[in-house]
Write a protein that holds these residues in place. Structure first.
Motif, short mmCIF file in Angstrom:
data_model
loop_
_atom_site.label_atom_id
_atom_site.label_comp_id
_atom_site.label_asym_id
_atom_site.label_seq_id
_atom_site.Cartn_x
_atom_site.Cartn_y
_atom_site.Cartn_z
N GLN A 249 0.86 -1.24 0.09
CA GLN A 249 -0.03 0.02 0.15
C GLN A 249 0.79 1.28 0.12
N PRO A 250 0.84 2.22 -1.01
CA PRO A 250 1.75 3.29 -1.00
C PRO A 250 1.67 3.94 0.24
N GLY A 251 3.03 4.39 0.54
CA GLY A 251 3.34 5.20 1.53
C GLY A 251 3.27 4.49 3.11
N THR A 252 3.31 3.11 3.01
CA THR A 252 3.19 2.40 4.24
C THR A 252 3.95 1.18 4.28
N LEU A 270 -3.07 -13.78 -1.77
CA LEU A 270 -3.65 -13.35 -0.67
C LEU A 270 -3.60 -11.79 -1.08
N THR A 271 -5.25 -11.43 -0.70
CA THR A 271 -5.68 -9.93 -0.81
C THR A 271 -6.51 -9.36 0.32
N PRO A 272 -5.98 -8.53 0.85
CA PRO A 272 -6.79 -7.95 2.07
C PRO A 272 -8.17 -7.22 1.31
N THR A 273 -9.10 -7.85 2.31
CA THR A 273 -10.38 -7.45 1.82
C THR A 273 -11.27 -6.99 3.03
N GLY A 274 -10.77 -7.10 4.17
CA GLY A 274 -11.72 -6.94 5.65
C GLY A 274 -11.10 -6.18 6.39
N PRO A 275 -11.24 -5.99 7.71
CA PRO A 275 -10.67 -5.39 8.89
C PRO A 275 -9.12 -5.65 9.07
N GLU A 309 -9.53 4.52 12.12
CA GLU A 309 -8.58 5.28 11.88
C GLU A 309 -7.29 5.05 12.85
N GLU A 310 -7.68 4.80 14.02
CA GLU A 310 -6.66 4.58 14.82
C GLU A 310 -5.99 3.45 14.66
N ARG A 311 -6.31 2.41 13.84
CA ARG A 311 -5.55 1.23 13.32
C ARG A 311 -4.86 1.31 11.98
N GLY A 312 -4.77 2.86 11.64
CA GLY A 312 -3.91 3.15 10.47
C GLY A 312 -2.57 2.98 10.51
N TRP A 313 -2.04 3.06 9.46
CA TRP A 313 -0.29 2.82 9.64
C TRP A 313 0.42 3.97 10.43
N ALA A 314 -0.19 5.23 10.81
CA ALA A 314 0.64 6.16 11.34
C ALA A 314 0.61 5.79 12.94
N ASN A 315 -0.09 4.87 13.59
CA ASN A 315 -0.23 4.64 14.91
C ASN A 315 0.65 3.65 15.14
N PRO A 316 1.70 3.67 16.07
CA PRO A 316 2.51 2.84 16.50
C PRO A 316 1.74 1.52 17.11
N GLY A 354 12.21 -4.24 -0.92
CA GLY A 354 12.57 -2.74 -0.82
C GLY A 354 12.35 -1.99 0.35
N LEU A 355 12.40 -2.58 1.63
CA LEU A 355 12.05 -1.80 2.77
C LEU A 355 13.57 -1.42 3.24
N SER A 356 13.73 -0.20 3.72
CA SER A 356 14.89 0.39 4.20
C SER A 356 14.86 1.00 5.57
N GLY A 357 15.63 1.56 6.10
CA GLY A 357 15.55 2.32 7.28
C GLY A 357 14.76 1.61 8.39
N PRO A 358 14.74 2.08 9.77
CA PRO A 358 14.15 1.53 10.74
C PRO A 358 12.41 1.18 10.40
N MET A 359 11.72 2.22 10.05
CA MET A 359 10.10 2.11 9.67
C MET A 359 10.32 2.78 8.40
N ASP A 360 11.03 3.10 7.59
CA ASP A 360 10.64 3.97 6.22
C ASP A 360 9.69 3.32 5.62
N PRO A 361 8.63 3.95 4.89
CA PRO A 361 7.75 3.19 4.12
C PRO A 361 8.14 2.42 3.16
N ALA A 362 7.58 1.72 2.51
CA ALA A 362 7.62 1.06 1.41
C ALA A 362 8.03 1.89 0.06
N PRO A 363 8.82 1.76 -0.62
CA PRO A 363 8.99 2.34 -1.93
C PRO A 363 7.67 2.12 -2.93
#
Length: 363
Positions: A249-252, A270-275, A309-316, A354-363
C-alpha cells in the motif's frame, strides 16, 4: 513449590512444574482468532503464562462495525500453571489437541461470550524458532498451529452475535523464550533488536487449511520459513522452499497483495479485503499492557478501543497487525478459494521487498 500440575505426568526436569526452564523470558501461550465468513466480525484472544516472572495475563478483542473493542486482564500466578483463568477470561481444554472453549464472563466492559473451537486437523508443529541478538538469546520457542471451526456467541454491549456455520479461524500454542516483562536493561551492543521481518498466513478453505510463514533477515534470507497444506482428512504436505512477492500500500509498510510459490504447481494469492486487527489489542508491542508486565497483586481488568482510523499505519499501536484476506490456492488444475489472515510485522530493512531504514515506508 508444588502446584496442581505436579499431579500430572508433565515434568521435563527434576523440579516442580512451577519452575520452568532457566531463562527469565520463558513463556507458555495460547492464541486464537476467528472471523465471520464475510470478515464483518473478527475476534482474537490470548493468554500467556510467564513462570519466572510470576505473571499470567489475557486479552479478548473484537472488531465489529469497524471498531476494535479490547478487554485486558492480568494477575500474579503464584507458580500455578493449570488455572486457565484471568479475571473474566477463561479457557477450558475440552479434548486436548481437538476442542477448546473460550469464555468471557460479563464484566464492567462491553465484551462477553462463549466460543468453542473445534480443530479441523491434528496441529502442525512449526520448525523451532531460534534467534540470537549478538551473544544473547532473543527467541527459542516451539509453536503448534491448528485451523478450526467456531461455534457459540459473543456480545459487544447490547449487540449479540451468534457464531454459527461458516465461522473459521486458527489457534496456536507456543512456548519457550521470547522477550517478555520489563524491557531488557542492558541489551548486547553488537546485536540489539533492529530488524525483524515476519509473515504468517493461516487460511481456511472448504476441505483444507494452509499455513505459510517466514522470518527473514535484512538481506531477505529466511531463518525460519515453512508452508504446509493439510486436508480435513489429515493429509499434510510440507514445502521447505516457498518463495513470495509483495505489493505494498503506497506510503506504508502494509501489504496490498501477496503471492507465494509454495513448490511444485501450488501457488497462493492473498488479497486484504476486510478489517485490520491491531495486535496491540492482545498485548503485542503495547507500552502498558505488554506481555508479562506486573500490574500488582490483585486481578486487574481494563478496557479500551481503537477506531479504524486509529488502526491506520501512522499509529505505532498498529505496527503489528492481522489483516483479513481472501485467499486463492492454485493446486494443479484446481483453484480453491478461502479466507484467512495475513499477519505482518516489519521492522528495519528487507532488501527483496525494498524496505529500508527502521520504519521507512515501502517504496
Amino acid at each position: 513449590m508444588l502446584t496442581k500440575g505436579d499431579d500430572f505426568p508433565l515434568h521435563q526436569r527434576a523440579e516442580p512444574i512451577a519452575f520452568a526452564g532457566t531463562d527469565r523470558n520463558f513463556y507458555d501461550r495460547y492464541f486464537f482468532n476467528g472471523y465471520a465468513p464475510d470478515g464483518s466480525v473478527f475476534f482474537a484472544a490470548a493468554m500467556g503464562f510467564y513462570p519466572q516472572l510470576g505473571i499470567v495475563d489475557a486479552s479478548f478483542s473484537v472488531i465489529v462495525d469497524d471498531v476494535q473493542h479490547i478487554l485486558r486482564t492480568s494477575r500474579r500466578s503464584g507458580g500455578e500453571r493449570l488455572d486457565l483463568s484471568v479475571g473474566p477470561v477463561a479457557i477450558a481444554i475440552d479434548a486436548p489437541l481437538e476442542t477448546v472453549t473460550l469464555r468471557i464472563a460479563p464484566n464492567d466492559g462491553l465484551l462477553a461470550g462463549e466460543l468453542r473451537f473445534a480443530g479441523r486437523h491434528f496441529p502442525i508443529e512449526e520448525p523451532r524458532f531460534t534467534r540470537r541478538n549478538g551473544t544473547r538469546l532473543f527467541m527459542d520457542y516451539t509453536r503448534m498451529t491448528q485451523s478450526g471451526r467456531w461455534s457459540g456467541w459473543l456480545s459487544v454491549g447490547d449487540r449479540r452475535v451468534d457464531v454459527t456455520d461458516g465461522w473459521t479461524g486458527t489457534r496456536d500454542r507456543s512456548w519457550g523464550v521470547r522477550p517478555v516483562g520489563a524491557s531488557e536493561p542492558q541489551p548486547p551492543p553488537e546485536g540489539n533488536f533492529a530488524q525483524f521481518f515476519w509473515l504468517w498466513t493461516p487460511c481456511n478453505f472448504a476441505d483444507r487449511a494452509l499455513f505459510f510463514h517466514s522470518n527473514d533477515d535484512a538481506a531477505g534470507a529466511p531463518w525460519n520459513r515453512r508452508a504446509v497444506i493439510v486436508t480435513d482428512k489429515g493429509t499434510e504436505t510440507h514445502f521447505d522452499a516457498a518463495r513470495f512477492a509483495i505489493t505494498w500500500q503506497p506510503g506504508t509498510r502494509r501489504i496490498a497483495g501477496l503471492s507465494a510459490d509454495l513448490g511444485g504447481d501450488r501457488r497462493l494469492t492473498l488479497t486484504p479485503t476486510g478489517p485490520v486487527f491491531a495486535m496491540s489489542g492482545l498485548g503485542y508491542t503495547h507500552p502498558v499492557w505488554g506481555h508479562g508486565l506486573d500490574h500488582g497483586p490483585d486481578v486487574v481488568v481494563a478496557h479500551d478501543a481503537l477506531t479504524a482510523e486509529e488502526r491506520g499505519w501512522a499509529n505505532p499501536l498498529a505496527m503489528h497487525i492481522q489483516a483479513f484476506v481472501t485467499a486463492d490456492l492454485a493446486d494443479g488444475g484446481t483453484l480453491h478459494r478461502g479466507i484467512g489472515v495475513l499477519e505482518q510485522l516489519f521492522v528495519g530493512p528487507h532488501a527483496p521487498t525494498g524496505l529500508s531504514g527502521p520504519m521507512d515506508p515501502a517504496p
